[in-house]
Design a protein around this motif. Structure first.
Motif, mmCIF file in Angstrom:
data_model
loop_
_atom_site.group_PDB
_atom_site.id
_atom_site.type_symbol
_atom_site.label_atom_id
_atom_site.label_comp_id
_atom_site.label_asym_id
_atom_site.label_seq_id
_atom_site.Cartn_x
_atom_site.Cartn_y
_atom_site.Cartn_z
ATOM 1 N N HIS A 46 29.929 30.255 33.661
ATOM 2 C CA HIS A 46 29.234 31.127 34.601
ATOM 3 C C HIS A 46 27.734 30.814 34.560
ATOM 4 O O HIS A 46 27.085 30.957 33.512
ATOM 5 N N ASP A 98 30.765 29.497 41.171
ATOM 6 C CA ASP A 98 30.980 30.863 40.682
ATOM 7 C C ASP A 98 31.691 31.736 41.712
ATOM 8 O O ASP A 98 32.658 32.443 41.392
ATOM 9 N N GLU A 135 35.272 33.711 41.271
ATOM 10 C CA GLU A 135 35.294 35.169 41.348
ATOM 11 C C GLU A 135 36.207 35.641 42.475
ATOM 12 O O GLU A 135 36.930 36.633 42.334
ATOM 13 N N TYR A 153 37.433 34.768 34.000
ATOM 14 C CA TYR A 153 36.624 33.759 34.678
ATOM 15 C C TYR A 153 36.575 32.480 33.841
ATOM 16 O O TYR A 153 36.694 31.364 34.378
ATOM 17 N N ASP A 199 39.916 38.044 42.561
ATOM 18 C CA ASP A 199 39.906 39.338 43.254
ATOM 19 C C ASP A 199 41.237 39.563 43.958
ATOM 20 O O ASP A 199 41.412 39.260 45.143
#
Length: 461
Positions: free
Chosen positions: A193, A8, A12, A240, A16
């Motif tokens: 997720h 995860d 993530e 995601y 970003d």
């Protein structure tokens, strides 16, 4: 065998980033157009594009790539629910074990044969059988249903490829299904997720993230080299989930030398007693964008657009790289032999958006210049798995796909089409024949088309 290859924090972190430049987008699209699969970072750059001009570049690239690899063909199939008993409690699913309002049903072999005859009488040649997760639906049961489908014929109709959407199995179970000649084995992770996965899968075998994640690893170990992955968009951040699908693709490539045959991207839809937070629902603009990016990220993989979506959005999204759609879809138990057009959510897993008949969908596709296809040649000639990638990755599959699509579409026009669709379809075939620039293939195709007109069936390259 179960383990976890989804991190995860890693996904993530990759997401970003600031908005990319036009030069970055151009470079990544060009890589994809050269039939090279994108990496996670490159895909994340596309996902972060927000300016309309950059999004339009992504859309244009996806359309060009689809044309390069698959041409204008659209493969058609029909889902068929065999049993809706389930021991899972997925919060988004109408078939969850705790839902007392759903009508439970398992098709007998006679029931199944009647559903297949109904599909064949409409012109279907490909079907995906769908099963709840329940001890009654073990590998032996699934194998027996597959045999029934292949043995059931209606006039000139037959189902030539049976795909499977079912729970993960042990290696021994997959081997039994390989023996009866299944096509693609499809398992959707739903969400990649971890925290979200546990929230929406509170109990039942499906609550084991790792067991489900490695379900297709065991299929590969058993020799099933055609597998399909998917995510249910609306459970967590759609960006995601796109990276999760790509990470799954990369895992299969690196471990088995072949990625997924198909990727599916259904959106969350209404179901009885559904208990889901609407925070992550995906709007139409986001949906179109994620489909285009998936097309660019994995050039060789078929993209499946389902009848969960309404006809209007399907028209738009098909243009962005979709290669397969279901049509004439009914997902009620025994739904294909019923005349009632109204949906009954107590007999469905979820509400579908496109309830048009196969004929209506085909007529529209022809009007849009798309070539409907019921082709199963690659599967039946062993062009699957690694062999398929040898053709598909450099784009050579188009050499086979167009002639085989023309032949299967010609069968449909001869046996099932309305007069209007037949007239327009013959004109479309003539136009597609004019585009075949290999004289040897063209002459062979012309000969096979004459044989179809004379009553022969199941001719392919």
């Amino acid at each position: 065998m179960s383990y976890d290859f989804i991190e995860d924090a890693k996904l993530e972190r990759i997401l970003d980033m600031v908005e990319p430049t036009a030069e970055e987008i151009e470079r990544i699209i060009n890589k994809s157009l050269n039939k090279k699969r994108l990496n996670l970072e490159e895909t994340a750059i596309l996902l972060q594009a927000k300016k309309p001009a950059l999004v339009e570049k992504i859309f244009a690239g996806a359309k060009e790539l689809k044309d390069k690899v698959y041409g204008d063909r659209i493969v058609l199939f029909a889902p068929l629910y065999v049993g809706n008993k389930c021991i899972n409690n997925c919060k988004y699913c109408g078939f969850k074990a705790s839902n007392d309002e759903v009508d439970r049903c398992t098709l007998t072999h006679q029931d199944l044969a009647q559903q297949i005859k109904a599909l064949e009488s409409r012109g279907q040649k490909r079907s995906i059988l769908v099963y709840g997760e329940h001890p009654d639906y073990d590998a032996d049961f699934i194998a027996d249903t597959v045999k029934t489908v292949y043995q059931t014929k209606q006039d000139k109709g037959e189902i030539r490829r049976v795909n499977i959407n079912a729970a993960p199995l042990e290696v021994a179970g997959y081997k039994k299904l390989k023996e009866v000649g299944i096509g693609t084995y499809q398992i959707f992770q739903e969400t990649y997720h971890h925290d979200t996965y546990q929230q929406v899968h509170p109990s039942g075998p499906k609550s084991d993230f790792k067991w489900r994640l490695t379900g297709l690893d065991r299929a590969m170990e058993a020799g099933i080299d055609d597998v399909g992955i998917g995510a249910l968009f609306g459970l967590y951040d759609w960006k995601y989930e796109v990276l999760g699908l790509l990470e799954h693709t990369i895992h299969l490539e690196e471990k088995y030398g072949v990625g997924p045959h198909t990727i599916s991207f259904p959106r969350l839809k209404e179901a009885t007693n559904m208990d889901i937070d609407e925070e992550y629902l995906v709007d139409d603009d986001e949906f179109k964008k994620l489909v285009a990016i998936l097309r660019l990220a994995v050039p060789y993989t078929g993209l499946i657009l389902t009848a969960r979506e309404e006809a209007e959005i399907r028209r738009e999204v098909i243009e962005l790289g979709v290669s397969q759609i279901d049509a004439g879809t009914r997902i009620e138990m025994n739904g294909y032999t019923e005349k009632d057009e109204e949906q009954d959510l107590n007999r469905e897993q979820f509400k579908i958006g496109d309830t048009r008949s196969l004929e209506e969908v085909i007529h529209e596709q022809v009007g849009n210049g798309k070539l409907p296809s019921f082709c199963t040649a690659c599967y039946r000639l062993g062009r699957t798995g690694e062999h398929f990638m040898e053709f598909a990755i450099p784009g050579f599959i188009k050499r086979y796909c167009t002639p085989n699509a023309i032949l299967t579409f010609k069968e449909y026009l001869e046996d099932y089409a309305t007069e209007e669709t037949r007239k327009d379809g013959e004109e479309l075939i003539a136009n597609k024949m004019a585009e075949v620039n290999n004289q040897e293939i063209k002459e062979e195709l012309e000969g096979k088309l004459r044989r179809v007109e004379d009553g022969e069936r199941d001719l392919y390259f």
